[in-house]
Design a protein around this motif. Structure first.
Motif, PDB file in Angstrom:
ATOM      1  N   ASP A 193      64.861  69.668 -11.156  1.00  0.00           N
ATOM      2  CA  ASP A 193      64.298  68.403 -10.670  1.00  0.00           C
ATOM      3  C   ASP A 193      65.412  67.458 -10.212  1.00  0.00           C
ATOM      4  O   ASP A 193      65.299  66.787  -9.189  1.00  0.00           O
ATOM      5  CB  ASP A 193      63.450  67.758 -11.770  1.00  0.00           C
ATOM      6  CG  ASP A 193      62.651  66.574 -11.238  1.00  0.00           C
ATOM      7  OD1 ASP A 193      61.918  66.759 -10.249  1.00  0.00           O
ATOM      8  OD2 ASP A 193      62.782  65.471 -11.793  1.00  0.00           O
ATOM      9  N   TYR A 242      50.330  68.176   0.385  1.00  0.00           N
ATOM     10  CA  TYR A 242      51.617  67.821  -0.222  1.00  0.00           C
ATOM     11  C   TYR A 242      51.534  66.511  -0.991  1.00  0.00           C
ATOM     12  O   TYR A 242      52.219  66.324  -1.990  1.00  0.00           O
ATOM     13  CB  TYR A 242      52.719  67.790   0.847  1.00  0.00           C
ATOM     14  CG  TYR A 242      52.934  69.159   1.484  1.00  0.00           C
ATOM     15  CD1 TYR A 242      52.715  70.330   0.752  1.00  0.00           C
ATOM     16  CD2 TYR A 242      53.335  69.305   2.804  1.00  0.00           C
ATOM     17  CE1 TYR A 242      52.876  71.586   1.326  1.00  0.00           C
ATOM     18  CE2 TYR A 242      53.504  70.564   3.385  1.00  0.00           C
ATOM     19  CZ  TYR A 242      53.267  71.700   2.640  1.00  0.00           C
ATOM     20  OH  TYR A 242      53.435  72.950   3.201  1.00  0.00           O
ATOM     21  N   ALA A 254      52.502  66.107  -4.736  1.00  0.00           N
ATOM     22  CA  ALA A 254      53.448  65.048  -5.134  1.00  0.00           C
ATOM     23  C   ALA A 254      52.886  64.252  -6.305  1.00  0.00           C
ATOM     24  O   ALA A 254      53.595  63.960  -7.280  1.00  0.00           O
ATOM     25  CB  ALA A 254      53.709  64.119  -3.950  1.00  0.00           C
ATOM     26  N   SER A 255      51.596  63.937  -6.207  1.00  0.00           N
ATOM     27  CA  SER A 255      50.959  63.155  -7.260  1.00  0.00           C
ATOM     28  C   SER A 255      50.914  63.941  -8.571  1.00  0.00           C
ATOM     29  O   SER A 255      51.170  63.398  -9.656  1.00  0.00           O
ATOM     30  CB  SER A 255      49.553  62.771  -6.790  1.00  0.00           C
ATOM     31  OG  SER A 255      48.889  62.077  -7.802  1.00  0.00           O
ATOM     32  N   TRP A 256      50.613  65.228  -8.470  1.00  0.00           N
ATOM     33  CA  TRP A 256      50.586  66.098  -9.659  1.00  0.00           C
ATOM     34  C   TRP A 256      51.974  66.120 -10.309  1.00  0.00           C
ATOM     35  O   TRP A 256      52.104  65.945 -11.530  1.00  0.00           O
ATOM     36  CB  TRP A 256      50.157  67.508  -9.252  1.00  0.00           C
ATOM     37  CG  TRP A 256      50.138  68.518 -10.362  1.00  0.00           C
ATOM     38  CD1 TRP A 256      49.123  68.727 -11.259  1.00  0.00           C
ATOM     39  CD2 TRP A 256      51.167  69.465 -10.694  1.00  0.00           C
ATOM     40  NE1 TRP A 256      49.457  69.747 -12.132  1.00  0.00           N
ATOM     41  CE2 TRP A 256      50.713  70.208 -11.799  1.00  0.00           C
ATOM     42  CE3 TRP A 256      52.428  69.747 -10.176  1.00  0.00           C
ATOM     43  CZ2 TRP A 256      51.462  71.223 -12.400  1.00  0.00           C
ATOM     44  CZ3 TRP A 256      53.187  70.749 -10.755  1.00  0.00           C
ATOM     45  CH2 TRP A 256      52.703  71.478 -11.853  1.00  0.00           C
ATOM     46  N   ALA A 257      53.009  66.311  -9.487  1.00  0.00           N
ATOM     47  CA  ALA A 257      54.382  66.383 -10.033  1.00  0.00           C
ATOM     48  C   ALA A 257      54.785  65.043 -10.639  1.00  0.00           C
ATOM     49  O   ALA A 257      55.395  64.994 -11.717  1.00  0.00           O
ATOM     50  CB  ALA A 257      55.350  66.796  -8.920  1.00  0.00           C
ATOM     51  N   GLU A 258      54.420  63.955  -9.977  1.00  0.00           N
ATOM     52  CA  GLU A 258      54.775  62.627 -10.489  1.00  0.00           C
ATOM     53  C   GLU A 258      54.100  62.368 -11.832  1.00  0.00           C
ATOM     54  O   GLU A 258      54.695  61.821 -12.751  1.00  0.00           O
ATOM     55  CB  GLU A 258      54.358  61.552  -9.469  1.00  0.00           C
ATOM     56  CG  GLU A 258      54.885  60.179  -9.792  1.00  0.00           C
ATOM     57  CD  GLU A 258      54.631  59.200  -8.646  1.00  0.00           C
ATOM     58  OE1 GLU A 258      53.505  59.166  -8.110  1.00  0.00           O
ATOM     59  OE2 GLU A 258      55.569  58.471  -8.296  1.00  0.00           O
ATOM     60  N   SER A 259      52.847  62.808 -11.945  1.00  0.00           N
ATOM     61  CA  SER A 259      52.115  62.601 -13.202  1.00  0.00           C
ATOM     62  C   SER A 259      52.731  63.404 -14.344  1.00  0.00           C
ATOM     63  O   SER A 259      52.501  63.122 -15.513  1.00  0.00           O
ATOM     64  CB  SER A 259      50.636  62.949 -13.028  1.00  0.00           C
ATOM     65  OG  SER A 259      50.457  64.355 -12.997  1.00  0.00           O
ATOM     66  N   TYR A 303      56.444  63.907  -1.533  1.00  0.00           N
ATOM     67  CA  TYR A 303      55.979  62.693  -0.834  1.00  0.00           C
ATOM     68  C   TYR A 303      56.600  62.635   0.567  1.00  0.00           C
ATOM     69  O   TYR A 303      55.929  62.305   1.546  1.00  0.00           O
ATOM     70  CB  TYR A 303      56.348  61.419  -1.603  1.00  0.00           C
ATOM     71  CG  TYR A 303      55.403  61.071  -2.738  1.00  0.00           C
ATOM     72  CD1 TYR A 303      54.029  60.910  -2.503  1.00  0.00           C
ATOM     73  CD2 TYR A 303      55.869  60.877  -4.041  1.00  0.00           C
ATOM     74  CE1 TYR A 303      53.158  60.585  -3.537  1.00  0.00           C
ATOM     75  CE2 TYR A 303      55.010  60.552  -5.082  1.00  0.00           C
ATOM     76  CZ  TYR A 303      53.659  60.402  -4.829  1.00  0.00           C
ATOM     77  OH  TYR A 303      52.798  60.086  -5.843  1.00  0.00           O
ATOM     78  N   GLU A 340      60.362  63.597 -11.126  1.00  0.00           N
ATOM     79  CA  GLU A 340      60.670  62.621 -10.080  1.00  0.00           C
ATOM     80  C   GLU A 340      61.216  63.261  -8.798  1.00  0.00           C
ATOM     81  O   GLU A 340      60.805  62.916  -7.693  1.00  0.00           O
ATOM     82  CB  GLU A 340      61.700  61.637 -10.647  1.00  0.00           C
ATOM     83  CG  GLU A 340      61.970  60.474  -9.739  1.00  0.00           C
ATOM     84  CD  GLU A 340      63.222  59.709 -10.152  1.00  0.00           C
ATOM     85  OE1 GLU A 340      63.752  59.939 -11.249  1.00  0.00           O
ATOM     86  OE2 GLU A 340      63.669  58.890  -9.327  1.00  0.00           O
ATOM     87  N   SER A 348      58.505  65.346  -6.981  1.00  0.00           N
ATOM     88  CA  SER A 348      57.474  64.504  -6.363  1.00  0.00           C
ATOM     89  C   SER A 348      58.048  63.782  -5.150  1.00  0.00           C
ATOM     90  O   SER A 348      57.393  63.671  -4.120  1.00  0.00           O
ATOM     91  CB  SER A 348      56.868  63.515  -7.357  1.00  0.00           C
ATOM     92  OG  SER A 348      57.781  62.535  -7.705  1.00  0.00           O
ATOM     93  N   ARG A 349      59.296  63.358  -5.238  1.00  0.00           N
ATOM     94  CA  ARG A 349      59.895  62.649  -4.103  1.00  0.00           C
ATOM     95  C   ARG A 349      60.013  63.585  -2.893  1.00  0.00           C
ATOM     96  O   ARG A 349      59.751  63.179  -1.763  1.00  0.00           O
ATOM     97  CB  ARG A 349      61.264  62.118  -4.516  1.00  0.00           C
ATOM     98  CG  ARG A 349      61.691  61.023  -3.620  1.00  0.00           C
ATOM     99  CD  ARG A 349      62.747  60.137  -4.213  1.00  0.00           C
ATOM    100  NE  ARG A 349      63.519  59.605  -3.106  1.00  0.00           N
ATOM    101  CZ  ARG A 349      64.755  59.225  -3.195  1.00  0.00           C
ATOM    102  NH1 ARG A 349      65.388  59.295  -4.347  1.00  0.00           N
ATOM    103  NH2 ARG A 349      65.384  58.753  -2.147  1.00  0.00           N
TER     104      ARG A 349
END
Ligand code: FEO
Length: 167
Positions: free
Chosen positions: A153, A24, A28-33, A44, A37, A40-41
């Motif tokens: 999102d 996860y 999260a990092s993939w979605a944040e990149s 995380y 937001e 990814s939150r």
């Protein structure tokens, strides 16, 4: 003293929960990149929950006179084709974890370890929630369609904000 077969199953579960946390975190990092937001939150926070699950088992095994061995976790995937495919993976993964918890319940009964059987019920209940929330997100995502990813999102961000406020 913890039954050896039960201990082995719990140590295997520590590895699965740790892997879930990293999976996860990677999502999260993939979605944040990608600038997503809310998604990814949510991921995380999910990664943190999985780490908490792992630590809960570590604590139980050691408290009961066992040794909670920590493995090197397998590399999780780092790229996800689409948000929908990623959440399909989340849902499938949670079903896999539920099966694994059910297997531990069965081992506890076979070995007549009623203490661990009682303790593991928290995870049985938790898995109902984890599967339900992954499935609900997937349903929303299917309804939203790719064109409304921005709105989705925002939506998932407000779900997380409401959950944080409730804690
Ligand atoms: Fe700890 Fe989502 O299973």
């Amino acid at each position: 003293m913890l039954n050896k077969k039960v201990e082995k199953a719990l140590v295997d579960q520590i590895e699965k929960e740790g892997y879930s946390s990293n999976l996860y975190l990677s999502m999260a990092s993939w979605a944040e990149s990608k600038g997503l937001e809310g998604i990814s939150r949510w991921l995380y926070a999910q990664a943190e929950e999985e780490r908490m699950h792992m630590l809960k088992i570590v604590g139980y095994v050691n408290e009961r006179g066992g040794h909670a061995l920590i493995s090197g976790f397998a590399q999780p995937p780092v790229d996800f084709d689409s948000v929908q495919k990623m959440f399909e993976q989340v849902y499938e993964h949670e079903q896999f974890v539920s099966n694994s918890i059910n297997d531990i319940v069965a081992i506890c009964l076979e070995e007549k370890d009623f203490t661990t059987h009682n303790w593991i019920q928290w995870f049985v209940t938790e898995q109902i929630e984890e599967e339900a929330s992954a499935s609900a997100i997937l349903d929303k995502l299917k309804l939203a369609g790719a064109n409304s990813l921005y709105l989705f999102d925002r939506d998932i961000l407000s779900m997380r904000t409401a959950a944080d406020a409730a804690e």
